[in-house]
Structure formats: C-alpha cells, structure tokens
Design a protein around this motif. Sequence first.
Motif, PDB file in Angstrom:
ATOM      1  N   LEU A 226      -4.937 -10.075  -7.385  1.00  0.00           N
ATOM      2  CA  LEU A 226      -3.935 -10.750  -6.550  1.00  0.00           C
ATOM      3  C   LEU A 226      -2.604 -10.832  -7.272  1.00  0.00           C
ATOM      4  CD1 LEU A 226      -5.846 -13.705  -4.822  1.00  0.00           C
ATOM      5  CD2 LEU A 226      -5.436 -11.396  -3.991  1.00  0.00           C
ATOM      6  N   ARG A 227      -2.640 -11.167  -8.563  1.00  0.00           N
ATOM      7  CA  ARG A 227      -1.387 -11.263  -9.324  1.00  0.00           C
ATOM      8  C   ARG A 227      -0.699  -9.906  -9.413  1.00  0.00           C
ATOM      9  NH1 ARG A 227      -4.565 -14.598 -12.729  1.00  0.00           N
ATOM     10  NH2 ARG A 227      -4.861 -12.845 -14.173  1.00  0.00           N
ATOM     11  N   ALA A 228      -1.475  -8.854  -9.660  1.00  0.00           N
ATOM     12  CA  ALA A 228      -0.886  -7.523  -9.797  1.00  0.00           C
ATOM     13  C   ALA A 228      -0.255  -7.065  -8.479  1.00  0.00           C
ATOM     14  CB  ALA A 228      -1.953  -6.525 -10.244  1.00  0.00           C
ATOM     15  N   ALA A 229      -0.947  -7.318  -7.365  1.00  0.00           N
ATOM     16  CA  ALA A 229      -0.431  -6.892  -6.064  1.00  0.00           C
ATOM     17  C   ALA A 229       0.789  -7.693  -5.642  1.00  0.00           C
ATOM     18  CB  ALA A 229      -1.521  -7.021  -5.002  1.00  0.00           C
ATOM     19  N   ASP A 230       1.012  -8.837  -6.253  1.00  0.00           N
ATOM     20  CA  ASP A 230       2.124  -9.711  -5.878  1.00  0.00           C
ATOM     21  C   ASP A 230       3.397  -9.410  -6.671  1.00  0.00           C
ATOM     22  OD1 ASP A 230       2.804 -11.736  -4.060  1.00  0.00           O
ATOM     23  OD2 ASP A 230       2.789 -13.246  -5.637  1.00  0.00           O
TER      24      ASP A 230
ATOM     25  N   ALA B 143       6.945  -0.068  -9.574  1.00  0.00           N
ATOM     26  CA  ALA B 143       6.432   0.569 -10.788  1.00  0.00           C
ATOM     27  C   ALA B 143       5.579  -0.402 -11.597  1.00  0.00           C
ATOM     28  CB  ALA B 143       7.588   1.100 -11.627  1.00  0.00           C
ATOM     29  N   ALA B 144       6.079  -1.641 -11.742  1.00  0.00           N
ATOM     30  CA  ALA B 144       5.319  -2.642 -12.506  1.00  0.00           C
ATOM     31  C   ALA B 144       4.023  -2.997 -11.802  1.00  0.00           C
ATOM     32  CB  ALA B 144       6.179  -3.888 -12.709  1.00  0.00           C
ATOM     33  N   CYS B 145       4.073  -3.059 -10.468  1.00  0.00           N
ATOM     34  CA  CYS B 145       2.873  -3.349  -9.691  1.00  0.00           C
ATOM     35  C   CYS B 145       1.829  -2.254  -9.889  1.00  0.00           C
ATOM     36  CB  CYS B 145       3.229  -3.484  -8.213  1.00  0.00           C
ATOM     37  SG  CYS B 145       1.809  -3.639  -7.110  1.00  0.00           S
ATOM     38  N   GLY B 146       2.264  -0.994  -9.801  1.00  0.00           N
ATOM     39  CA  GLY B 146       1.333   0.112  -9.983  1.00  0.00           C
ATOM     40  C   GLY B 146       0.703   0.116 -11.358  1.00  0.00           C
ATOM     41  N   THR B 147       1.501  -0.160 -12.381  1.00  0.00           N
ATOM     42  CA  THR B 147       0.974  -0.203 -13.748  1.00  0.00           C
ATOM     43  C   THR B 147      -0.061  -1.308 -13.896  1.00  0.00           C
ATOM     44  OG1 THR B 147       3.060   0.663 -14.631  1.00  0.00           O
ATOM     45  CG2 THR B 147       1.605  -0.490 -16.169  1.00  0.00           C
ATOM     46  N   ALA B 148       0.250  -2.489 -13.346  1.00  0.00           N
ATOM     47  CA  ALA B 148      -0.673  -3.620 -13.444  1.00  0.00           C
ATOM     48  C   ALA B 148      -1.977  -3.337 -12.699  1.00  0.00           C
ATOM     49  CB  ALA B 148      -0.012  -4.887 -12.898  1.00  0.00           C
TER      50      ALA B 148
ATOM     51  N   GLY C 252       7.125  -3.418  -0.285  1.00  0.00           N
ATOM     52  CA  GLY C 252       6.166  -2.324  -0.304  1.00  0.00           C
ATOM     53  C   GLY C 252       6.721  -1.045  -0.879  1.00  0.00           C
ATOM     54  N   SER C 253       5.782  -0.200  -1.281  1.00  0.00           N
ATOM     55  CA  SER C 253       6.138   1.114  -1.763  1.00  0.00           C
ATOM     56  C   SER C 253       6.566   1.981  -0.587  1.00  0.00           C
ATOM     57  CB  SER C 253       4.921   1.735  -2.457  1.00  0.00           C
ATOM     58  OG  SER C 253       5.122   3.114  -2.616  1.00  0.00           O
TER      59      SER C 253
ATOM     60  N   GLN D 234      -3.251  -7.239   1.377  1.00  0.00           N
ATOM     61  CA  GLN D 234      -2.122  -6.788   0.572  1.00  0.00           C
ATOM     62  C   GLN D 234      -2.606  -6.031  -0.657  1.00  0.00           C
ATOM     63  OE1 GLN D 234       0.862  -9.826  -0.230  1.00  0.00           O
ATOM     64  NE2 GLN D 234       0.301 -10.900   1.650  1.00  0.00           N
ATOM     65  N   VAL D 235      -3.712  -6.501  -1.256  1.00  0.00           N
ATOM     66  CA  VAL D 235      -4.263  -5.819  -2.430  1.00  0.00           C
ATOM     67  C   VAL D 235      -4.698  -4.410  -2.059  1.00  0.00           C
ATOM     68  CG1 VAL D 235      -6.140  -5.805  -4.111  1.00  0.00           C
ATOM     69  CG2 VAL D 235      -4.977  -7.950  -3.584  1.00  0.00           C
ATOM     70  N   VAL D 236      -5.428  -4.274  -0.953  1.00  0.00           N
ATOM     71  CA  VAL D 236      -5.906  -2.947  -0.533  1.00  0.00           C
ATOM     72  C   VAL D 236      -4.724  -2.032  -0.215  1.00  0.00           C
ATOM     73  CG1 VAL D 236      -7.221  -1.689   1.219  1.00  0.00           C
ATOM     74  CG2 VAL D 236      -8.125  -3.810   0.272  1.00  0.00           C
ATOM     75  N   ALA D 237      -3.689  -2.558   0.446  1.00  0.00           N
ATOM     76  CA  ALA D 237      -2.518  -1.735   0.764  1.00  0.00           C
ATOM     77  C   ALA D 237      -1.845  -1.238  -0.509  1.00  0.00           C
ATOM     78  CB  ALA D 237      -1.532  -2.544   1.610  1.00  0.00           C
ATOM     79  N   ARG D 238      -1.762  -2.115  -1.494  1.00  0.00           N
ATOM     80  CA  ARG D 238      -1.155  -1.709  -2.766  1.00  0.00           C
ATOM     81  C   ARG D 238      -2.021  -0.679  -3.488  1.00  0.00           C
ATOM     82  NH1 ARG D 238       4.122  -2.386  -4.184  1.00  0.00           N
ATOM     83  NH2 ARG D 238       4.796  -4.547  -4.167  1.00  0.00           N
ATOM     84  N   LEU D 239      -3.340  -0.851  -3.413  1.00  0.00           N
ATOM     85  CA  LEU D 239      -4.234   0.133  -4.039  1.00  0.00           C
ATOM     86  C   LEU D 239      -4.094   1.496  -3.368  1.00  0.00           C
ATOM     87  CD1 LEU D 239      -7.454  -2.042  -4.489  1.00  0.00           C
ATOM     88  CD2 LEU D 239      -5.946  -1.206  -6.305  1.00  0.00           C
ATOM     89  N   LEU D 240      -3.920   1.497  -2.044  1.00  0.00           N
ATOM     90  CA  LEU D 240      -3.758   2.750  -1.314  1.00  0.00           C
ATOM     91  C   LEU D 240      -2.409   3.406  -1.594  1.00  0.00           C
ATOM     92  CD1 LEU D 240      -5.358   1.789   2.122  1.00  0.00           C
ATOM     93  CD2 LEU D 240      -6.181   3.534   0.524  1.00  0.00           C
ATOM     94  N   SER D 241      -1.463   2.651  -2.142  1.00  0.00           N
ATOM     95  CA  SER D 241      -0.157   3.232  -2.469  1.00  0.00           C
ATOM     96  C   SER D 241      -0.166   3.918  -3.834  1.00  0.00           C
ATOM     97  CB  SER D 241       0.926   2.148  -2.439  1.00  0.00           C
ATOM     98  OG  SER D 241       0.818   1.282  -3.566  1.00  0.00           O
ATOM     99  N   LEU D 242      -1.249   3.740  -4.621  1.00  0.00           N
ATOM    100  CA  LEU D 242      -1.343   4.428  -5.913  1.00  0.00           C
ATOM    101  C   LEU D 242      -1.545   5.928  -5.666  1.00  0.00           C
ATOM    102  CD1 LEU D 242      -3.637   1.953  -7.901  1.00  0.00           C
ATOM    103  CD2 LEU D 242      -1.156   2.211  -8.068  1.00  0.00           C
ATOM    104  N   PRO D 243      -1.080   6.770  -6.568  1.00  0.00           N
ATOM    105  CA  PRO D 243      -1.207   8.227  -6.368  1.00  0.00           C
ATOM    106  C   PRO D 243      -2.673   8.650  -6.275  1.00  0.00           C
ATOM    107  CG  PRO D 243       0.306   7.721  -8.172  1.00  0.00           C
ATOM    108  CD  PRO D 243      -0.357   6.433  -7.814  1.00  0.00           C
ATOM    109  N   PRO D 244      -2.998   9.569  -5.372  1.00  0.00           N
ATOM    110  CA  PRO D 244      -4.382  10.047  -5.262  1.00  0.00           C
ATOM    111  C   PRO D 244      -4.932  10.601  -6.576  1.00  0.00           C
ATOM    112  CG  PRO D 244      -3.092  10.771  -3.364  1.00  0.00           C
ATOM    113  CD  PRO D 244      -2.130  10.149  -4.329  1.00  0.00           C
ATOM    114  N   ASP D 245      -4.065  11.196  -7.411  1.00  0.00           N
ATOM    115  CA  ASP D 245      -4.544  11.753  -8.680  1.00  0.00           C
ATOM    116  C   ASP D 245      -5.132  10.669  -9.584  1.00  0.00           C
ATOM    117  OD1 ASP D 245      -3.958  14.326  -8.014  1.00  0.00           O
ATOM    118  OD2 ASP D 245      -2.031  14.401  -9.071  1.00  0.00           O
TER     119      ASP D 245
END
Length: 285
Positions: A150-154, A159-164, A236-237, A258-269
Amino acid sequence: VIRPEPCGVCGSRVRFGKAAIKCRQCQLLLHPKCREQCPSPCAPRPHHHAWPREGVLADFAPTTPPLVPTLVVQCVTEVETRGLTETGLYRVPGAEQLVREWKRRLLRAGGALPALGSVADIHVVCGVLKDFLRGLKEPLVTFSLHPAFLRAADIPDDAACGTALRHVVSKLPPANRDTLAFLMLHLLRVSRSPDCKMDVLNLSRVFGPTLVGHSSANPTPLAIMEDTPRQCKVRGSPRCGVYPRRCWHPHPPSLPAQVVARLLSLPPDFWRGFVGTEQENLVPT
C-alpha cells in the motif's frame, strides 16, 4: 462443524454449528441430506496426490520453478485459448453452482486435473480461478507485506513507485511472487484485447480484493473502511492510463485496486524475469 467447509456433493458450505458427515478414509465432508448422493465406494487417496481444500499458495505450487499452481495455469491457458473475445472477461460472473462444482473437482483431482474444454461458459473458468485465489488462507500479497504494498503504490512519483513495488515484490514467498508475475502477464494480455473491454482500471477493480485483500484474515471494521474507495491521491503512469495526471476519477478505486493497477503498470519484462524463461514448463500437457 466449527469452521465452515464446502459440501463435497453440492458444493455449498456446511455452516458453523451444523451437523455434517465426513468419510474416515478420504475425508469427504457433506451435508446429511446429501448422503444419498455420495459417490460409492470410496477410494482413499494418498495425501500427496490431493490438494487441501484450503491453504496458502505454496501448498498448491509445484516443487520446481516457476512455482505456479497447475490449477492457475490451466485456467489461464483455457481463458487465453478461447476467452479473449468475450466481453466483460472476469467481470461477468459464471454460474455459481458450476463454479463451485468445477473448483471442487479440480481440488480433489490434485495434480492430474480434468480438462476444462468441456466447460461451455468461459466465465465459469474465470470464476473458478477467482474463487480459488479468494479461498486461499492468505492472499498473494501476504499479510505481512500488505502495508508495504500500500505504501509503495501510494508514492506519487512514477519512477519511485515502480522501484518500491519491485523491491516489495521481490520479498514475496517464491510461489506468491511467481504466481503474481504469471497473473500480471495474463491480465495485461486481457487488457489489450479490444473485444474484452476490460482495461487496467476494470481488471484492477476485479482483482484488487482478490490479490491484495486486507492486512489480516479477520480485518476490523476500521481496516475495511480504510481500504474502501476514496479520492485517489496517486498520479498514474501514462503507460496504464488509469489515473491521468492531475485528474480526479469520479469513482476512485479501493486501495487494493490501486495496488493492482500500479503492479500492472510495471514493464512486462520485469514479470517475465520470474516466469518468462521457463514459460514452456507452465503449459499443461
């Protein structure tokens, strides 16, 4: 019955305080009224050949990587084979009785799963997958890591969100991490199908409570209220287009969504790094 369990014949739950019948050999549990429909004779099965009715994800995972349960692989494979032209995939419910029956059959089969090609309605297969994930004792995003997700997605900065998020995903148990990666790649393919009409926002609303859930098995009313939809603070990304910059959605998603949406925004690779090199091992034979 102290803890409600599904009846092995009709699939509906035997509720707390009700009488039930259980086989001493195969542990099949059923309502007294369902006794006449009980399959006979009973064939006891070795414990390691059958899956438990409930458990954490690792209880269902194979022993060699990628650690994705066969049930998850088979459902996803069936959906991608004939479901990517279905409108409302994962949003339209399948017949509840059929979902319960097929989930029961798959769990009782253990590793040797019956083919899902005979299931006429693909929404039933989607329902089996969702019901299996909901029925785990702990969601894929484990209770201990729930606050960190939750903290990472918030984090407002993309860029910082993706790294977290990458860091927190790496801390998941191997079976949870591999299965989450497998599902994220699958949901990305669903979101790109114009016929499904299920973009990232819709899929995150459906899978948020299932994959992320709450921070405990029995959340307090306060915890439930904190996870309910509220005005989204996260920008959002542009890749996923879920939360446009400086734009407030009229019906903001819940925190798990929101967490799932952020996870889906990470690169497929990133996700392929967990399952991609051994993807061929996931195709059911």
